[in-house]
Design an enzyme around this catalytic site. Structure first.
Site, PDB file in Angstrom:
ATOM      1  CD  GLU A 101      -1.174  -5.120  -9.904  1.00  8.41           C
ATOM      2  OE1 GLU A 101      -0.868  -6.117 -10.233  1.00  8.41           O
ATOM      3  OE2 GLU A 101      -2.271  -5.307  -8.587  1.00  8.41           O
TER       4      GLU A 101
ATOM      5  CG  ASP B 255      -2.115  -0.947   1.191  1.00  7.69           C
ATOM      6  OD1 ASP B 255      -2.424  -1.443  -0.164  1.00  7.69           O
ATOM      7  OD2 ASP B 255      -2.596  -1.101   2.180  1.00  7.69           O
TER       8      ASP B 255
END
Length: 309
Positions: free
Chosen positions: A219, A193
């Site tokens: 992503e 993250d």
């Protein structure tokens, strides 16, 4: 609170103005309905105290005009009638008035109604702020603080319509973090993250303010590059790719030893006025080609063997 008074009778105006100012509010005064409407548009008062019958727009017409114009704001409208007949009061409420007072004006009655006006308009202002905040929240990715896919759908639709109408170019760049699943497996999701946040910030910092950066999912990110040719977009995305590389985020599971990105670029340009869905598909195919050819690179959709129509 800013209060607009609309009355064609001078004595009534003076009495109303004195009562409003005595209640601690700022006054704007109009001598007829037309000038009242002009002053309303110019000053956006929180409350309007308007006579029912006056030259130009009458009180009912002024109420209707105010209600039609309002969006996130709310104006409290007090109608002033000569005799307070049920018919006049009902007509005023149906036109959008909130309350009424009768002539001759009792300053105490007006003061009470202005207190109610202040509370109601303050409540509406708070609600407008909450609506704005919720709208923004619904269109923002909670992790990266970038725009999300809902905002992308809205922005891209508007951009595409304008670009198509005025023959303007724009490009889409689909971006993916290379070997990110392996990064999460090695370093954990919390580190993953943090890496996404850093990359998102870098993407946003390397493009113009007029461009758009969106989290597309997981992503993946999508960059919308306005007024940009394919060649120009390639230069931009090479700069973006290099900036992410320069972050030097360690990744032992990647051949380069650091986190990198790959990007695929499609273009809305002369000779290729494709729809948004096709442009997204082309950018995704170009990204796939960039991944297949070694990652950490930028590929243009127009260079692929399948080409563009």
């Amino acid at each position: 609170m800013k209060v607009l008074i609309a009355d064609d009778d001078q004595i009534s105006r003076m009495i109303t103005k004195a009562a409003v100012e005595q209640s601690g509010h700022d006054c704007i005064v109009a001598v007829d309905g037309d000038s009242a409407w002009d002053l309303y548009q110019e000053h956006a008062p929180a409350a309007v105290v308007t006579d029912l019958m006056m030259p130009g727009l009458n009180g009912l017409d002024l109420c209707r005009a105010i209600r039609e114009r309002e969006q996130d704001t709310y104006t409290y409208v007090i109608l002033v009638t000569s005799h307070g007949s049920r018919k006049d009061v009902l007509a005023g409420m149906e036109a959008g008035a909130d309350d009424y007072v009768t002539k001759p004006l009792d300053p105490f009655n007006l003061h009470i109604r202005l207190l109610a006006a202040q509370r109601i308009t303050s409540l509406h202002a708070d609600l407008a702020k909450y609506r704005t905040a919720l709208t923004k929240q619904a269109r923002t990715d909670p992790l990266t603080k970038l725009h999300n896919r809902l905002k992308l759908t809205e922005d891209l639709g508007q951009l595409h319509s304008r670009s198509d109408r005025y023959s303007r170019d724009y490009c889409l760049a689909m971006v993916d973090v290379d070997n990110f699943k392996r990064y999460n497996d090695i370093y954990g999701h919390q580190a993953g993250d943090a890496a996404l946040v850093a990359i998102a910030s870098t993407l946003a910092g390397e493009v113009r303010q007029s461009d758009g950066v969106y989290r597309f999912g997981g992503e993946e990110f999508l960059l919308v590059l306005r007024e940009q040719t394919a060649a120009g977009a390639e230069v931009v995305m090479e700069r973006v790719r290099a900036a992410v590389h320069a972050l030097q985020i360690e990744h032992s599971g990647d051949p380069d030893g650091i986190l990198t990105i790959s990007a695929g670029v499609s273009a809305f340009a002369d000779g290729h006025r494709a729809g948004t869905e096709q442009l997204l598909r082309e950018a995704d195919l170009a990204l796939y080609a960039a991944k297949a050819s070694g990652r950490n690179r930028v590929t243009l959709a127009s260079t692929l063997s399948q080409g563009v129509d």
